[in-house]
Each structure stands twice: as C-alpha cells, then as structure tokens.
Design an enzyme around this catalytic site. Structure first.
Site, PDB file in Angstrom:
ATOM      1  N   GLU A   1      48.119  99.314 -11.560  1.00  0.00           N
ATOM      2  CA  GLU A   1      48.585 100.078 -12.859  1.00  0.00           C
ATOM      3  C   GLU A   1      49.057  99.069 -13.879  1.00  0.00           C
ATOM      4  O   GLU A   1      48.067  99.459 -15.565  1.00  0.00           O
ATOM      5  CB  GLU A   1      49.574 100.985 -12.923  1.00  0.00           C
ATOM      6  CG  GLU A   1      49.229 102.023 -11.620  1.00  0.00           C
ATOM      7  CD  GLU A   1      50.848 102.911 -11.212  1.00  0.00           C
ATOM      8  OE1 GLU A   1      50.775 103.808 -10.184  1.00  0.00           O
ATOM      9  OE2 GLU A   1      51.822 102.134 -10.429  1.00  0.00           O
TER      10      GLU A   1
ATOM     11  N   ASP B   1      58.051 103.690  -5.219  1.00  0.00           N
ATOM     12  CA  ASP B   1      59.296 104.713  -5.637  1.00  0.00           C
ATOM     13  C   ASP B   1      60.392 104.567  -5.462  1.00  0.00           C
ATOM     14  O   ASP B   1      61.529 103.597  -6.141  1.00  0.00           O
ATOM     15  CB  ASP B   1      59.062 105.862  -5.380  1.00  0.00           C
ATOM     16  CG  ASP B   1      57.030 106.372  -5.985  1.00  0.00           C
ATOM     17  OD1 ASP B   1      57.268 106.173  -7.492  1.00  0.00           O
ATOM     18  OD2 ASP B   1      57.375 107.128  -5.440  1.00  0.00           O
TER      19      ASP B   1
END
Length: 355
Positions: A186, A339
């Site tokens: 990312e 996460d």
C-alpha cells in the site's frame, strides 16, 4: 571428566560415522551428512538471554498506557467474511498445477490466481488483488468456503478495528483522517500513484529497505499531511511489514509513540502465534541488524540493539520510531493481523488536545 566429555563425544560420533562408512561404502554422501547432522546437538531454544527474549522484555518495560485515554473512536463502515485455509491446498482443489509465478494487478482467471499466489509466496509477502470475473471468483470462493478445515472469521478493516475498540470506546463514523495504517504494498502504491520517492520500483525485493520506506513516509506527511496552507488532518502513519514497523508523526500532534510502535509490533507476534504473551521459542528476530534512515538525503546509519528495541530519528518536523517484529515461526492466524497492529498502536497513542 568434564574437560573430556565434549571431545570424547565428538570422537565417538566420528568413530560411529566411520564404522557406518566401512560397512556400507556405497552409502550416498547425502545419507552420511543426514546421519551426522542428526547426531549433532541442536541449537538451544531461545530464552530470556536470547535476542528475542531481551527484545520482548524491553518491550514490556516500554509499553505504557497514554496519559490521555481515548473516549470516542471513529471507524469506517465495511465488513465481509474471511475464509482461511492453506493456499497450496486451495490451488490443488482447483486443479491448478505448480508453475512460474507472475504478478497480476487484476486477476481475470484461475491461472492468474495461481501465478500471483506463486509470485508472492516466493517473496514471502502478502498481496491483495481484484478479481474481475464474477463467476470465476464465486467458484473459487465456494471451493475455499467448503474446503475441509476452512475457518470463517469476521473480516473487513472497519469491522476488525471496531471489534478491537468496542470494549473501550463508543463507535462513531466521521470524515476526517488523522492517522493511516498501511503495509509495504500500500505504501509503494501511494508513491507510484503520485510519482513520489522510489516510485520507479515495481515491487519490493524481499524486506522493504528501511531508508526507502522512511523517505516515502516523510514525503506523504510533508506533501499531503497537515499544514497551515493545506486542508488535511493527516499527522500520523503506522507502517507495518513482516519484520519491522515504523511510526511517522508530525511533531506536536502525538505522544507516547515509542510505546505505540512497540505495542503494535508485540501484538503481531502474539496474535500470529495465538499466544497471550511472546513465546520466545516460537518467534524469530529477522529485522535488518543495520540500516540507513534515508536514501533521499544523508541518512544516519543505525545498528540495532535488542536491549533498546525502539530507534528514533527526526527529519524536518517529522519524528520516526522503528522497532523490529518477533515473527511467528509457525503462524496460526494472520488474517486481520494488519488491522490488529494498527488498532493496538492507535490504542497506545496519545493525541494532543487541539484535536
């Protein structure tokens, strides 16, 4: 006798192997090597004095709750079901044979899936790819979901982060973005999309270079983060890859980031191994022992010390905190790990009152 015990054992081992060779002179060399290796004492299990043990103990001393606790947390809305199973077994169930790896930005077929899986498996890296063919994706998902032993979990970034925070905060939805959590792919996508630092790289070659990662994080915060002339609230980025984490923050907005980055790295080792605390026999230290803090400018050279597991440096109003990850040797669950890392780091972060 104690002085002779080691040499005597070595001599007996050599004599035993020699006798085997005389009895079976045609025995393959590989078999002899295997026999000799099996007779050698194995490496000691990592303990409190090992680099892993020292690092874990240092983390425990560093990780303290922030002085100002979170009262409300805003989390986006998305959710899905994650199906967890062996990728190799899934490919076998789909009738796909091993072959060469190749990256695909979009998956159009089962063969594209196989090639992308092989490509990233060889690099030891995770990957997310969009599957363009709805029917093929549905077939793959059905095979995966019905595979014996497949596990089903709540998925989606917001759902997972919400679960982590739900016990401690009220949940509200909100448009402002003050903090980002992202992985190496990312991060590189962001740089490539806006011609940022090191955007000529097509992909990372193994472990992402610390100096290059630092350059991209600095560029994001300086070019797209909060400033007097820019309508942006972004002041914090938590970067995580398999073997290390970096927290980059704009000075004056965040505190307790030393504890935050250590907490994020610690949860990576405990959740992947499904343990309450770091089990030093099940993790390994794989982060670079030496690295540069930048390649765009004259960065400092850092030599890592496990007794001081968080390294800090500064660059034009941006602070960086680096710590290794104790990587689980035999991971039990990695779905949602990014996460969990981002949430744990944010939970230990302290935001200054002007937010």
């Amino acid at each position: 006798m104690a002085l002779w015990r080691g040499p005597a054992c070595a001599g007996l081992l050599a004599l035993a192997v020699g006798c085997v060779f005389l009895v079976e002179p045609q025995l393959p060399r590989s078999a002899l090597r295997a026999l000799w290796s099996s007779l050698q004492p194995g490496p000691p299990e990592p303990g409190p004095g090992s680099p892993e043990g020292r690092l874990a103990a240092a983390w425990d001393a560093l990780i303290v709750r922030p002085a100002r606790r979170w009262r409300r947390v805003a989390v986006g809305v998305n959710a899905c079901v994650d199906v967890v199973l062996s990728g190799v077994k899934l490919l076998q169930a789909l009738g796909l044979n091993p072959g060469d790896g190749k990256d695909h930005s979009i998956l159009h077929s089962r063969n594209d899936l196989k090639e992308a899986f092989t490509h990233f498996m060889g690099k030891g890296a995770a990957a997310e790819r969009f599957f363009s063919d709805k029917e093929t994706f549905h077939d793959v998902a059905q095979v995966a979901s019905k595979f014996p032993g497949a596990q089903h979990y709540v998925g989606g970034n917001a759902a997972l982060i919400g679960q982590k925070f739900a016990a401690n905060s009220d949940l509200k939805v909100f448009h402002a973005v003050t903090s980002l959590g992202l992985n190496e792919q990312e991060l590189l996508f962001l740089s490539q999309s806006a011609a940022g630092p090191h955007s000529s790289l097509s992909s990372w070659n193994g472990v992402p270079d610390v100096g290059m990662v630092s350059d991209i994080l600095f560029w994001i915060l300086k070019e797209h983060g909060k400033s007097k002339s820019r309508a942006s609230d972004l002041t914090r980025i938590h970067f995580h890859t398999l073997v290390y984490h970096i927290l980059a923050t704009v000075d004056g907005h965040w505190a307790n980031q030393l504890a935050a980055v250590a907490a994020g790295a610690r949860v990576a080792g405990t959740q992947a191994c499904a343990t309450e605390t770091i089990d030093t026999s099940r993790v390994s230290l794989r982060a670079p022992h030496e690295f540069l803090t930048s390649h765009s400018e004259a960065g400092s050279r850092v030599i890592f010390n496990p007794d001081e597991p968080v390294t800090e440096w500064h660059r034009e109003g941006v602070s960086f905190h680096f710590t290794p990850v104790l990587v689980c040797k035999d991971p039990v669950r990695t779905v949602g790990l990014g996460d969990a890392i981002s949430t744990e780091g944010l939970f230990y972060s302290e935001v200054h009152p002007h937010y």
